[in-house]
Design an enzyme around this catalytic site. Structure first.
Site, PDB file in Angstrom:
ATOM      1  N   GLY A 304       3.626  -0.641  10.554  1.00 32.27           N
ATOM      2  CA  GLY A 304       2.479  -1.521  10.373  1.00 32.27           C
ATOM      3  C   GLY A 304       2.757  -2.694   9.446  1.00 32.27           C
ATOM      4  CB  SER A 305       0.486  -4.391   7.059  1.00 31.59           C
ATOM      5  OG  SER A 305      -0.535  -4.654   7.992  1.00 31.59           O
ATOM      6  CB  VAL A 306       5.441  -1.785   5.497  1.00 31.04           C
ATOM      7  CG1 VAL A 306       6.747  -1.846   4.727  1.00 31.04           C
ATOM      8  CG2 VAL A 306       4.476  -0.816   4.826  1.00 31.04           C
TER       9      VAL A 306
END
Length: 586
Positions: A304-306
Site C-alpha cells: 500500500g501507501s508505504v
C-alpha cells in the site's frame, strides 16, 4: 515309493536350510546397516538392546543470540539416576539432603524407572553449581550431577530459526559422503536448514552402561561417559537476535492480537535483525500443516501507501516536488470526487504526510511518461524489489544465502501494466501488482536513515567453534546496484518525519513518544473479503531516534478489516520498550 518321498523331503529340507542361511547372511553380513525397506541399522539396534543410556548433548550445533545466550536449547544442571540403583544400598538420604527434596520421592521415582533419567522429568529440578559439586564428590555409582542440554519448549523467533526433524532419505541425499546415523536431526526450515551442514553433530555425549537380557548390569555398575572429545564441535551459530528484545516483541504482538503479520526490527548500525516476529505461530502438534511454518517477514506482501516513499524519491530527483505546486486531494486517482478522504488542495510534503492517493497517482503517471522503468528503478534503489538478505561465498560454499526462501519484490508484472495510465496510478499508491517483503521495507527505512547507503541484512554475524574462535564470519556487506543520493535521502528523512509532526499526518500518534520517529503508514486493499467486508494489510514502517538513527522497525497486520489493526499501538510500545532498554530502565 518311500525312497522318492524321502528324497523329496530331503530336497525340501535342504532348500529351506539354504533359504534360512541366505536370510542369516543377509542379516549378519550384507544388510547390517540398512536392513529391510525401513533401512534399520542392525548393528546399532543390537548395541541398543544391550545398553541403557541417557543423552547429555545431542551434538547438533547451537544457535546463540547476539550476546551469546542459547536460543534453541538450554543447559541445566540435573541429577541423573540409573535404574540399577534400586537393587543397591546407596546414600539416597545424603543426595536428598543436598537437593532439598525427600528421600522417599527419589526412591519412588527410581522404583518405577527402566532407563536412566534426569530427576524431576519432564521438568528436571535444576541444581546449583555447589549442589552439583557436592553430589559428584560422593562418587556414588549410577548417581551423576551433569549439565544436560534440553530443547526449549518455546523457541524465540521460531520461523527465523526454523525446525529440525529426522528424514533418512533427505539425509542421504544431502550428505551422500558422510557416515551419519539415520536418526541424525537435519534442518527442515529457516536457519536450521540453511546452516545445516555446519550444525551436523560429530556425535552425541551420553552416559552408558551395559545390561543383560533382564536389564541387570552386564559388566558391573561402571557407567561410561561417551563424548566426541572434539574441542571445536559442535559449533555455535551466533545470530544477531537480542533475546531480551525478541521475547518482549513477541509479548507485544500477542497483546495486540496480530494473528497474521508481525514485526521486524533492524539495528541500523550493522544492518542486522534484532527481533523478528511472524504470525501465525507454528502448530506444535502438526508443524508442517498450515501457514504457521511461513516466515511472513520474507514473504512478499501488498504494501500500500508505504510505496509512496519510492514515488517521492523519484519525484524529488525529477524536480516534481516544487514547494509551490498544489495537488487536488479532493479527488480520487480516477478523477472522481473523494468523499471519505477529501483533503482539498495540498502541497507535495503535506500530501506525503496525509498520504493523499491523488498526488502519488498523478506523480506516478508523470514519472512513467518520462521513463517507463522509472518506478522500478527507484524501487530497486531503495531495495524493495531485490533480495536484501546476506549472501556471498563462504568456506567451501559459493553464493550462500542466510535467507534462501526470501521473496523478491516487484512493481509491474507485464509490459501492458507498465504502459497503462490507470495501472501506473494504482502502482503509485502501492496497489495493483506492487509487492515487497517486510524485510525489504525495513531495509528501505534503514537505507534512508543512513543517508542512502544500501546494505545486506544479516540474521547471523558468525559461526563459532566450540572454543569460541570464529569459524566463518559474516561481515557487513553493501547491496549491489545504484542507491539514492544523500540529498534525496535527506529530503525523504524530512518527509518521513513530517508524517509524525504534521497535525494531520498519518503518524501523528507517535509525536509524543520518548524517541522521535520518522516513518510511513500503509493501508492496502487485498481484494479479499470476510462477511462482505474488505480486508486490508495495515503497516507502519519507520526509524528512530530521528536525529541519530539506531533502529528501523516495520509492524504489519495482514488481512484485517479497515477498523482493526493494532499496528500503531504495537509500533509505539516497541519504541517505548527500546527507549527504556537504552536508558537502563528496562
Amino acid at each position: 515309493m518311500w525312497k522318492k518321498r524321502a528324497i523329496a523331503w530331503l530336497f525340501i529340507c535342504i532348500f529351506g536350510f539354504m533359504l534360512l542361511l541366505a536370510r542369516l547372511m543377509q542379516i549378519q553380513l550384507f544388510e547390517t546397516e540398512a536392513f529391510s525397506k525401513h533401512n534399520v541399522n542392525l548393528l546399532e539396534e543390537s548395541v541398543n538392546q544391550r545398553t541403557q543410556e541417557i543423552v547429555i548433548d545431542n551434538g547438533r550445533g547451537n544457535f546463540l543470540d547476539r550476546n551469546g545466550e542459547m536460543l534453541t536449547y538450554k543447559k541445566e544442571r540435573v541429577l541423573v539416576l540409573f535404574p540399577f540403583l534400586k537393587k543397591m544400598n546407596w546414600n539416597a538420604a545424603k543426595v536428598a539432603e543436598i537437593m532439598g527434596v525427600s528421600q522417599s520421592s527419589i526412591q519412588a521415582t527410581l522404583g518405577s524407572s527402566k532407563k536412566p533419567f534426569a530427576y524431576g522429568e519432564p521438568e528436571p529440578i535444576e541444581l546449583t553449581a555447589s549442589q552439583m559439586e557436592e553430589i559428584n564428590a560422593l562418587k556414588i555409582p549410577g548417581v551423576f550431577a551433569v549439565e544436560q542440554k534440553f530443547e526449549r519448549a518455546s523457541i524465540p523467533a521460531e520461523q527465523l530459526i526454523g525446525l529440525t526433524g529426522e528424514n533418512p532419505k533427505e539425509l542421504a541425499k544431502r550428505y551422500p559422503d558422510k557416515e551419519l546415523s539415520e536418526k541424525t536431526l537435519i534442518g527442515v526450515t529457516g536457519l536450521e536448514e540453511s546452516f545445516d551442514e555446519f550444525l551436523l553433530p560429530e556425535g552425541k555425549s551420553k552416559l552408558v552402561y551395559h545390561v543383560d537380557g533382564g536389564g541387570a548390569p552386564l559388566f558391573g555398575i561402571n557407567v561410561k561417559y561417551i563424548d566426541p572429545a572434539n574441542p571445536f564441535y559442535p559449533v555455535n551459530v551466533r545470530t544477531t537476535i537480542d533475546k531480551t528484545i525478541q521475547e518482549k516483541a513477541e509479548e507485544l504482538v500477542e497483546k495486540y492480537g496480530i494473528k497474521k503479520g508481525g514485526l521486524v526490527l533492524l539495528n541500523i548500525e550493522d544492518n542486522s535483525i534484532e527481533a523478528l516476529v511472524s504470525r501465525p505461530l507454528i502448530n506444535k502438534n502438526n508443524p508442517y500443516n498450515g501457514i504457521g511454518m511461513t516466515n511472513q517477514i520474507v514473504n512478499q506482501q501488498i504494501i500500500g501507501s508505504v510505496f509512496k516513499t519510492v514515488v517521492a524519491a523519484a519525484a524529488i530527483d525529477q524536480n516534481l516536488d516544487s514547494p509551490g505546486r498544489m495537488f487536488d486531494c479532493s479527488k480520487k486517482i480516477n478523477g472522481k470526487p473523494e468523499h471519505k478522504y477529501n483533503y482539498g488542495m495540498l502541497t507535495f510534503s503535506d500530501s506525503f504526510a496525509r498520504s493523499c492517493n491523488q498526488t502519488f497517482g498523478e506523480l506516478a503517471r508523470e514519472l512513467q511518461k518520462m521513463n517507463p522503468q522509472m518506478l522500478e528503478t527507484y524501487a530497486e534503489r531503495l531495495s524493495l524489489t531485490g533480495a536484501v538478505g546476506w549472501n556471498g561465498d563462504i568456506y567451501h560454499t559459493s553464493d550462500f544465502k542466510q535467507f534462501p526462501d526470501e521473496d523478491k519484490g516487484r512493481v509491474f508484472l507485464s509490459e501492458e501494466a507498465r504502459k497503462d495510465a490507470n495501472f501506473v496510478a494504482m502502482s503509485g499508491i502501492g496497489q495493483h501488482e506492487v509487492r515487497s517483503t517486510p524485510l525489504a521495507v525495513a531495509n528501505m527505512m534503514a537505507t534512508i536513515a543512513r543517508g542512502g547507503k544500501k546494505e545486506m541484512v544479516r540474521a547471523v554475524s558468525k559461526i563459532e567453534f566450540k572454543n569460541g574462535t570464529t569459524m566463518v564470519p559474516f561481515p557487513k556487506k553493501e547491496l549491489s546496484g545504484d542507491s539514492i543520493s544523500p540529498y534525496t535521502a535527506m529530503k525523504l528523512q524530512k518527509l518521513l518525519r513530517e508524517v509524525v509532526t504534521n497535525p494531520n499526518g498519518t503518524g501523528r500518534w507517535f509525536k509524543d513518544l520518548p524517541d522521535e520517529v520518522a516513518g510511513k503508514s500503509g493501508t492496502a486493499e487485498t481484494g479479499k473479503y470476510l462477511d462482505g467486508k474488505q480486508l486490508h494489510n495495515k503497516w507502519f514502517a519507520g526509524y528512530f531516534p530521528f536525529q541519530s538513527p539506531k533502529y528501523a522497525l516495520v509492524c504489519f497486520n495482514l488481512d484485517v478489516i479497515e477498523d482493526e489493526g493494532g499496528v500503531n499501538s504495537l509500533f509505539a510500545d516497541m519504541v517505548k520498550m527500546l527507549h527504556e532498554k537504552e536508558t537502563g530502565n528496562f
